[in-house]
Design a protein around this motif. Structure first.
Motif, short mmCIF file in Angstrom:
data_model
loop_
_atom_site.label_atom_id
_atom_site.label_comp_id
_atom_site.label_asym_id
_atom_site.label_seq_id
_atom_site.Cartn_x
_atom_site.Cartn_y
_atom_site.Cartn_z
N LYS A 2 3.38 5.64 0.49
CA LYS A 2 2.79 4.55 1.24
C LYS A 2 3.36 4.53 2.65
O LYS A 2 4.56 4.64 2.86
N THR A 3 2.48 4.37 3.67
CA THR A 3 2.95 4.29 5.05
C THR A 3 2.54 2.99 5.73
O THR A 3 2.90 2.77 6.87
N GLN A 4 1.76 2.17 5.06
CA GLN A 4 1.42 0.85 5.58
C GLN A 4 1.88 -0.18 4.56
O GLN A 4 1.71 0.01 3.35
N GLU A 6 1.98 -4.19 3.40
CA GLU A 6 1.36 -5.52 3.46
C GLU A 6 2.40 -6.64 3.47
O GLU A 6 2.21 -7.67 4.11
N ASP A 74 4.08 1.80 9.38
CA ASP A 74 3.44 0.66 10.01
C ASP A 74 3.90 -0.63 9.35
O ASP A 74 3.74 -0.81 8.14
N ILE A 75 4.51 -1.50 10.15
CA ILE A 75 4.78 -2.85 9.71
C ILE A 75 4.36 -3.78 10.83
O ILE A 75 4.32 -3.42 11.98
N GLU A 76 4.01 -4.99 10.45
CA GLU A 76 3.62 -5.99 11.42
C GLU A 76 4.86 -6.56 12.08
O GLU A 76 5.77 -7.02 11.40
#
Length: 79
Positions: A2-4, A6, A74-76
């Motif tokens: 996993k690279t994104q 939630e 990717d993180i927010e």
């Protein structure tokens, strides 16, 4: 892998910008420490009832992705 993610975010105003589970002050590091000390995902969720098991598992996956040291994650980032 996993690279994104939630459930994982980072905000410089919370815990110095450490990756945390969104909506909490629970860091990925804290989750890993609990796991390293023998706690299960279910035990962590019992201790912190506002956490979803998926969020705890994702914290572990996030740490695994960081340890690969390749590619982008990717993180927010909160503003």
């Amino acid at each position: 892998m996993k690279t994104q993610f939630e459930y994982i975010t980072a905000d410089p105003a919370i815990l110095g910008g450490k990756p945390i589970i969104k909506g909490t002050r629970i860091s990925v590091q804290l989750v890993l420490e609990w796991i390293a000390n023998g706690s299960s995902v279910e035990q962590i969720c019992q201790e912190f009832p506002h956490l979803k098991p998926e969020a705890v598992r994702e914290a572990i996956l996030f740490a695994a992705a960081l340890s690969k040291n390749s590619g982008f994650i990717d993180i927010e980032l909160a503003a």
